[in-house]
Design a protein around this motif. Structure first.
Motif, short mmCIF file in Angstrom:
data_model
loop_
_atom_site.label_atom_id
_atom_site.label_comp_id
_atom_site.label_asym_id
_atom_site.label_seq_id
_atom_site.Cartn_x
_atom_site.Cartn_y
_atom_site.Cartn_z
N THR A 54 0.80 -1.23 0.00
CA THR A 54 0.00 0.00 0.00
C THR A 54 0.83 1.28 0.00
O THR A 54 0.31 2.34 -0.30
CB THR A 54 -0.92 0.05 1.24
N GLY A 55 2.08 1.18 0.40
CA GLY A 55 2.91 2.38 0.50
C GLY A 55 2.81 3.06 1.86
O GLY A 55 3.51 4.03 2.12
N LEU A 56 1.93 2.56 2.73
CA LEU A 56 1.79 3.14 4.07
C LEU A 56 2.91 2.65 4.97
O LEU A 56 3.24 1.47 4.97
CB LEU A 56 0.45 2.75 4.68
N THR A 57 3.48 3.56 5.73
CA THR A 57 4.55 3.21 6.65
C THR A 57 4.40 4.02 7.93
O THR A 57 3.83 5.12 7.90
CB THR A 57 5.94 3.45 6.01
N PRO A 58 4.86 3.49 9.06
CA PRO A 58 4.78 4.28 10.29
C PRO A 58 5.56 5.59 10.15
O PRO A 58 6.63 5.63 9.56
CB PRO A 58 5.42 3.38 11.34
N SER A 59 5.00 6.65 10.69
CA SER A 59 5.64 7.96 10.63
C SER A 59 6.72 8.04 11.70
O SER A 59 6.44 7.94 12.89
CB SER A 59 4.60 9.06 10.85
N VAL A 60 7.95 8.23 11.25
CA VAL A 60 9.09 8.32 12.17
C VAL A 60 9.78 9.66 11.91
O VAL A 60 10.85 9.72 11.34
CB VAL A 60 10.06 7.14 11.96
N LYS A 61 9.11 10.73 12.32
CA LYS A 61 9.66 12.07 12.11
C LYS A 61 10.57 12.42 13.27
O LYS A 61 10.29 12.11 14.42
CB LYS A 61 8.54 13.08 11.97
N SER A 62 11.66 13.12 12.98
CA SER A 62 12.65 13.41 14.01
C SER A 62 12.12 14.35 15.09
O SER A 62 12.54 14.28 16.24
CB SER A 62 13.91 14.00 13.38
N GLU A 63 11.17 15.24 14.76
CA GLU A 63 10.66 16.15 15.78
C GLU A 63 9.79 15.43 16.82
O GLU A 63 9.59 15.92 17.91
CB GLU A 63 9.89 17.32 15.18
N GLN A 64 9.31 14.24 16.49
CA GLN A 64 8.52 13.46 17.45
C GLN A 64 9.42 12.74 18.45
O GLN A 64 8.96 12.32 19.49
CB GLN A 64 7.66 12.42 16.73
N PHE A 65 10.68 12.58 18.14
CA PHE A 65 11.59 11.82 18.98
C PHE A 65 12.73 12.67 19.52
O PHE A 65 13.85 12.21 19.65
CB PHE A 65 12.18 10.65 18.19
N THR A 66 12.45 13.92 19.86
CA THR A 66 13.51 14.80 20.35
C THR A 66 14.00 14.38 21.73
O THR A 66 15.15 14.59 22.06
CB THR A 66 13.03 16.26 20.40
N GLU A 67 13.12 13.77 22.55
CA GLU A 67 13.54 13.36 23.89
C GLU A 67 14.45 12.14 23.85
O GLU A 67 15.32 11.97 24.69
CB GLU A 67 12.32 13.05 24.77
N ALA A 68 14.22 11.26 22.91
CA ALA A 68 14.99 10.01 22.82
C ALA A 68 15.57 9.87 21.41
O ALA A 68 14.92 9.31 20.53
CB ALA A 68 14.10 8.83 23.15
N PRO A 69 16.78 10.39 21.18
CA PRO A 69 17.33 10.34 19.83
C PRO A 69 17.62 8.92 19.34
O PRO A 69 17.60 8.65 18.15
CB PRO A 69 18.62 11.16 19.93
N GLY A 70 17.87 7.98 20.25
CA GLY A 70 18.15 6.61 19.84
C GLY A 70 16.91 5.83 19.46
O GLY A 70 16.98 4.78 18.84
N LEU A 71 15.73 6.36 19.81
CA LEU A 71 14.49 5.65 19.54
C LEU A 71 14.20 5.58 18.03
O LEU A 71 13.76 4.54 17.54
CB LEU A 71 13.32 6.34 20.26
N LYS A 73 16.37 5.51 15.61
CA LYS A 73 17.28 4.51 15.05
C LYS A 73 16.80 3.10 15.39
O LYS A 73 16.84 2.21 14.54
CB LYS A 73 18.69 4.74 15.58
N TRP A 74 16.30 2.91 16.61
CA TRP A 74 15.80 1.60 17.02
C TRP A 74 14.59 1.20 16.18
O TRP A 74 14.48 0.06 15.73
CB TRP A 74 15.43 1.62 18.50
N ILE A 75 13.68 2.14 15.94
CA ILE A 75 12.49 1.86 15.12
C ILE A 75 12.89 1.56 13.69
O ILE A 75 12.35 0.64 13.07
CB ILE A 75 11.48 3.03 15.20
N ASP A 76 13.84 2.31 13.14
CA ASP A 76 14.31 2.05 11.78
C ASP A 76 14.91 0.65 11.68
O ASP A 76 14.68 -0.07 10.71
CB ASP A 76 15.33 3.10 11.35
N ASN A 77 15.71 0.26 12.67
CA ASN A 77 16.29 -1.09 12.67
C ASN A 77 15.21 -2.16 12.80
O ASN A 77 15.29 -3.21 12.14
CB ASN A 77 17.31 -1.24 13.81
N TYR A 78 14.20 -1.90 13.63
CA TYR A 78 13.10 -2.85 13.80
C TYR A 78 12.36 -3.05 12.48
O TYR A 78 12.05 -4.18 12.09
CB TYR A 78 12.16 -2.34 14.89
N LEU A 79 12.07 -1.96 11.79
CA LEU A 79 11.38 -2.06 10.50
C LEU A 79 12.27 -2.71 9.45
O LEU A 79 11.78 -3.42 8.57
CB LEU A 79 10.91 -0.68 10.05
#
Length: 103
Positions: A54-71, A73-79
């Motif tokens: 479908t082309g749909l993917t979870p939104s992993v925008k950097s401004e949503q993860f400002t508190e946890a910068p490693g999160l 990267k972890w989500i990208d690795n998980y996907l």
């Protein structure tokens, strides 16, 4: 009122169990971890399949993860694990005589 029995906790149970049976508890715990890991990979592969079809993917925008910068990267690795699992599954299934490609 809830009364907690310290012997029901895993640590309390390990103290009560004889040394010969502690290995069995460790194997059970390892089995539980393996089960959760398999479920996590299955969910990741499902998300990869949704993305491919479908082309749909979870939104992993950097401004949503400002508190946890490693999160992020972890989500990208998980996907990525899901993508890799999908690639390997397609390779194995396409070489099998039980599956055929229909267009």
């Amino acid at each position: 009122m809830v009364v907690r029995n310290p012997h029901c906790s895993p640590r309390g149970l390990a103290r009560q169990v004889p040394e010969s049976q502690r290995a069995e508890l460790t194997v059970l715990q390892l089995g539980r971890v393996a089960h959760y890991a398999f479920d996590a990979v299955l969910i990741s592969a499902f998300l990869a399949g949704v993305r491919r079809s479908t082309g749909l993917t979870p939104s992993v925008k950097s401004e949503q993860f400002t508190e946890a910068p490693g999160l992020k990267k972890w989500i990208d690795n998980y996907l990525w694990v899901g993508e890799w699992t999908m690639d390997q599954s397609v390779a194995v299934l396409s070489s099998s005589s039980y599956f055929e490609r229909k267009r």
